[in-house]
Structures are given as structure tokens and as C-alpha cells.
Design an enzyme around this catalytic site. Structure first.
Site, PDB file in Angstrom:
ATOM      1  CG  ASP A  31      -0.843  -2.517  11.799  1.00  0.00           C
ATOM      2  OD1 ASP A  31      -0.334  -3.456  11.154  1.00  0.00           O
ATOM      3  OD2 ASP A  31      -0.790  -1.330  11.420  1.00  0.00           O
ATOM      4  CB  SER A 117      -7.059   6.107  -3.064  1.00  0.00           C
ATOM      5  OG  SER A 117      -6.123   6.376  -4.080  1.00  0.00           O
ATOM      6  CE1 TYR A 141      -5.233   1.212  -2.739  1.00  0.00           C
ATOM      7  CE2 TYR A 141      -4.965   2.891  -4.440  1.00  0.00           C
ATOM      8  CZ  TYR A 141      -5.069   2.539  -3.103  1.00  0.00           C
ATOM      9  OH  TYR A 141      -5.018   3.516  -2.129  1.00  0.00           O
ATOM     10  CE  LYS A 145      -7.906   2.221  -0.269  1.00  0.00           C
ATOM     11  NZ  LYS A 145      -8.081   2.100   1.199  1.00  0.00           N
ATOM     12  CG  LEU A 187       8.440  11.485  -7.524  1.00  0.00           C
ATOM     13  CD1 LEU A 187       9.150  10.821  -8.687  1.00  0.00           C
ATOM     14  CD2 LEU A 187       7.762  12.768  -7.971  1.00  0.00           C
ATOM     15  CG  PHE A 204       8.735   6.687 -15.377  1.00  0.00           C
ATOM     16  CD1 PHE A 204       9.325   5.595 -15.999  1.00  0.00           C
ATOM     17  CD2 PHE A 204       8.936   6.874 -14.022  1.00  0.00           C
ATOM     18  CE1 PHE A 204      10.099   4.700 -15.277  1.00  0.00           C
ATOM     19  CE2 PHE A 204       9.701   5.980 -13.292  1.00  0.00           C
ATOM     20  CZ  PHE A 204      10.288   4.890 -13.920  1.00  0.00           C
ATOM     21  CG  ASP A 283       2.022   7.348 -14.938  1.00  0.00           C
ATOM     22  OD1 ASP A 283       1.342   6.806 -14.044  1.00  0.00           O
ATOM     23  OD2 ASP A 283       3.265   7.391 -14.919  1.00  0.00           O
TER      24      ASP A 283
END
Length: 323
Positions: A31, A117, A141, A145, A187, A204, A283
């Protein structure tokens, strides 16, 4: 055998480390501590400080610890940031993975587990997202993945590695308070922060085509994420030809309004009514995993419900913010 866990001092990584150690596995952590904390690691676990982009460090760690399996969790993971800094995300996430895979292949490592993900799916228009749902990522992102999955699969085939790519859905909670999520990007901690400041939590958009008008998500306890890694690691040990791509979720959707209500109850801030803000671009209305494949392949199922997730997360928040 020994597993090298990249990013093992971070929020999810430290839970995976603990679960593997509790299962009797030997573990070494690599790490760079850009977001990780050595205090999160169990006693006796060796921490090697370094970046996954440093081939010399990787070669040394793999050799000195006789590593036979890799769990690659280290990555940048903020969607918005990836839009602003795509070159950095591709370097850290794709080139970092490529470097780890190259070092692992040359060190004759035969097991590789990749942290992917649900962002690979984008905005799927289905009730349950299966592993066969088309992948159309909407951010750099998510692209990194998906590209990572392709790379892991190709290297596994070329070098005789057993591989697994685990697609996380919405991670929350903590196995113990000291392992809680220190970030304010998801969240649950975002609502905690608003409540702690005496501000109303934000929702939202409330005009989505869902039962209460708010987005529906599949929230998964981080301890369940960790146990899925243990099950996957055992499968890769037992099956040298494994090439798995699996969702990690509960198969149950919870709306944002429902989640905010539970957070307010658990934290004791029922006096602060949520406020509705405009929708955020990109979203999707509903993203809920099908957990059927992981149940069949790994004999795994999620154990924790949403209230347990929130309660454990709140205990961790209080530990880090005693005021």
C-alpha cells in the site's frame, strides 16, 4: 500459501485482509498509504509501503514473501474525479494493474483476484443486473475497471492463472468501528456529515420511475464483500482453470429515500427532514445486482441487512468524530 493484497490498508482492503487472516491465510499488504492507514491492519500482518506502479518493489515483495496469490484492490475510485482527470485514472488503475499482472506472471503467481465495480454496467435498463448485462460504463473510472477485467482475463489465459473479477455494488458499513469508511464520497458518510453539521440530508431527484421517485440501489455490507473475497480465494486455490466474473450484491433494492430514513433513525437525527435537490447527471434510476451466479459459483450469500450496515457505519463515524 501467501496472498499479496494491494491497497490492503484502505477501507475495503483492510476488511479483506482481516477476513483472509481470520480464515487462516498468510497475507502481506502492499500500500502506498495515499488513503490507507497502517493502524487498520491486524497485528502480525506485514505492510510493504510502495506503489503498484513500481515494478522493482513488486518484484521484491513477491520474491521475499513467496507470494502465490494476488488480490488487487489498489485503485482510484471517485467517478467525478475520473471525469476531471482521466489520464491519471488510466495510469493508476490500468497501468497499475498491468504492472502488477506482469510482475505476478514473471513470479509464477497462479491466482489473481481483481477488485472490479458495478460501474462497468453504466445505466442498465433491467430489474436485476446479471453478469451478462451489457457493459456500457459512463465514466473513465468505470472504463478502467472494465479494461482491467479484460486484461486480467487475457493474462490469466496466457499465463495459466486462475482469475476472478468481483464487481462490487454499493459498499457500506464496517466489521468493527475502527475499520469504518473514512471517506465522504458515498451516500451513508455523506448523510452522516450533513446531519453532524445540523444540515438536512440531500436527496438528488425524486422524480425517477421508481416506487417513491428516488434512485434504487443494491447496498452491500463491506464485511460481506470481504467474505466473498475469501470464498473466491478458496475457489482459485481449488480450481487452477477458474476464470470468474461475478457480481457482489444482495439482489435487493433499497431506495435513497428509504436509506436516508434509516440513517436518520439510527443516528437519532429524525428532526432533520431531507431536502430534494436536482438530479445528478448520469444517475440511473435503478441498479440492483443479481446475486445468483456468485451463489452458484462460490456458495456465497450476503449475511447483513441495510440497518446493520448503517448501524455499524454510524459506530465507526462516532469513533472518528467524537464531538
Amino acid at each position: 500459501m501467501t496472498w499479496m493484497i494491494t491497497g490492503g490498508a484502505g477501507y475495503i482492503g483492510s476488511h479483506v485482509v482481516k477476513a483472509l487472516v481470520d480464515a487462516g491465510e498468510r497475507v502481506v499488504v502492499l500500500d502506498d498509504l495515499s488513503t490507507g492507514d497502517p493502524a487498520r491492519l491486524p497485528s502480525g500482518v506485514t505492510l510493504e509501503r510502495g506503489t503498484v506502479l513500481d515494478r522493482a518493489v513488486l518484484d521484491r515483495v513477491l520474491r521475499e514473501h513467496a507470494v502465490e496469490g494476488v488480490v488487487h484492490i489498489a485503485a482510484k475510485k471517485q467517478v467525478g474525479e475520473s471525469v476531471e482527470r482521466p489520464l491519471w485514472y488510466y495510469r493508476e488503475n490500468v497501468e497499475g494493474l498491468r504492472t502488477v499482472l506482469e510482475a505476478a506472471a514473471e513470479a509464477n503467481v497462479r491466482r489473481f483476484l481483481f477488485s472490479s465495480s458495478a460501474a462497468v454496467y453504466g445505466m442498465p435498463d433491467v430489474d436485476l443486473v446479471t453478469e451478462q448485462t451489457p457493459c456500457e460504463p459512463m465514466s473513465p473510472y468505470g472504463e478502467t475497471k472494465l479494461a482491467g477485467e479484460w486484461l486480467v482475463n487475457a493474462v490469466g489465459k496466457a499465463h495459466g492463472m486462475a482469475t476472478a473479477c468481483l464487481r462490487y455494488f454499493n459498499v457500506a458499513g464496517a466489521a468493527s468501528p475502527e475499520l469504518g469508511d473514512p471517506g465522504i464520497f458515498n451516500l451513508v458518510p455523506m448523510v452522516f456529515q450533513r446531519l453532524a453539521e445540523g444540515k438536512a440530508p440531500l436527496i438528488f431527484g425524486d422524480d425517477y420511475p421508481t416506487p417513491d421517485g428516488t434512485c434504487v440501489r443494491d447496498y452491500i455490507h463491506v464485511a460481506d464483500i470481504a467474505s466473498a473475497h475469501v470464498a473466491a480465494a478458496r475457489r482459485l486455490t481449488d480450481d487452477p482453470k477458474a476464470a470468474l466474473v461475478l457480481n457482489i450484491g444482495t439482489g435487493e433494492g433499497v431506495s435513497v429515500a428509504e436509506m436516508v430514513s434509516i440513517i436518520r433513525e439510527v443516528s437519532g437525527h429524525t428532526d432533520l427532514e431531507p431536502e430534494v435537490a436536482p438530479r445528478r447527471p448520469g444517475d440511473p434510476a435503478r441498479v440492483v445486482a443479481s446475486a445468483e451466479s456468485i451463489g452458484k459459483e462460490l456458495d456465497w450469500t450476503a449475511r447483513y441487512d441495510v440497518r446493520q450496515m448503517v448501524t455499524s457505519a454510524w459506530e465507526g463515524w462516532q469513533l472518528r468524530h467524537p464531538a
